[in-house]
Enzyme design. Structure first.
Site, PDB file in Angstrom:
ATOM      1  N   GLN A  79       1.972  -5.587   0.748  1.00 37.33           N
ATOM      2  CA  GLN A  79       3.152  -5.153   1.494  1.00 37.33           C
ATOM      3  C   GLN A  79       2.858  -3.849   2.218  1.00 37.33           C
ATOM      4  OE1 GLN A  79       6.875  -5.142  -0.638  1.00 37.33           O
ATOM      5  NE2 GLN A  79       7.925  -4.170   1.052  1.00 37.33           N
ATOM      6  N   PHE A  80       2.312  -3.986   3.432  1.00 32.90           N
ATOM      7  CA  PHE A  80       1.905  -2.813   4.208  1.00 32.90           C
ATOM      8  C   PHE A  80       3.056  -1.865   4.494  1.00 32.90           C
ATOM      9  CE2 PHE A  80       3.326  -5.616   7.552  1.00 32.90           C
ATOM     10  CZ  PHE A  80       3.861  -4.766   8.511  1.00 32.90           C
ATOM     11  N   THR A  81       4.297  -2.351   4.453  1.00 31.05           N
ATOM     12  CA  THR A  81       5.446  -1.506   4.787  1.00 31.05           C
ATOM     13  C   THR A  81       5.669  -0.377   3.784  1.00 31.05           C
ATOM     14  OG1 THR A  81       6.999  -3.001   3.684  1.00 31.05           O
ATOM     15  CG2 THR A  81       6.603  -3.360   6.041  1.00 31.05           C
TER      16      THR A  81
END
Length: 151
Positions: A79-81
């Site tokens: 989850q790069f966010t």
């Protein structure tokens, strides 16, 4: 490396276009993000922390047991966010998050290291896919771990 660790009674990730699903019962949902500067040392430290984190209740109801102690499972989802910057404006910037050429090998290594630490297979998402994550947060217990803040 930054992870959000959630104690769950169940969790799953689904990718409809791939007809893929991975699910666990009691254990940990781990959302993971990487930056270009992350190293194997960051992965090792984070995996050790996750595997040993005492956030499950013992017989007296005290959070004193690890996921390994309770024979729990782990579902790890990229989850790069988690590296969103919200300092300016209303649209988060993800410039700090590692691009796929760096993040994919880190994610795959992270999964392997988690499996080694847990002693069995770890559930996973599909990197870069549009995933639907479902969970029942037990507690709720949610912990943020950042390998760059360990010193």
């Amino acid at each position: 490396m930054r992870v959000v660790v959630q104690r769950v009674s169940q969790a799953s990730v689904r990718v409809e276009e791939e007809q893929y699903e991975s699910s666990i019962g009691k254990g940990l949902l781990v959302l993971a993000a990487f930056i270009d500067e992350d190293t194997e040392e960051d992965l090792d430290w984070t995996v050790k922390k996750i595997a040993a984190m005492r956030i499950f209740d013992d017989a007296e109801g005290v959070m004193n047991l690890s996921v390994k102690d309770v024979d729990g499972d782990i579902l790890a989802v990229s989850q790069f966010t988690l590296y969103a910057s919200t300092h300016k404006g209303n649209r988060p910037s993800y410039i700090k998050a590692a691009k796929p050429d760096v993040a994919v090998p880190l994610y795959e290594s992270f999964l392997s290291k988690l499996e080694e630490a847990l002693g069995r297979k770890v559930g996973k998402g599909i990197f870069g896919a549009d995933m639907k994550v479902s969970l029942v947060n037990d507690g709720p217990v949610t912990i943020i771990v950042d390998s760059k803040l360990r010193f």
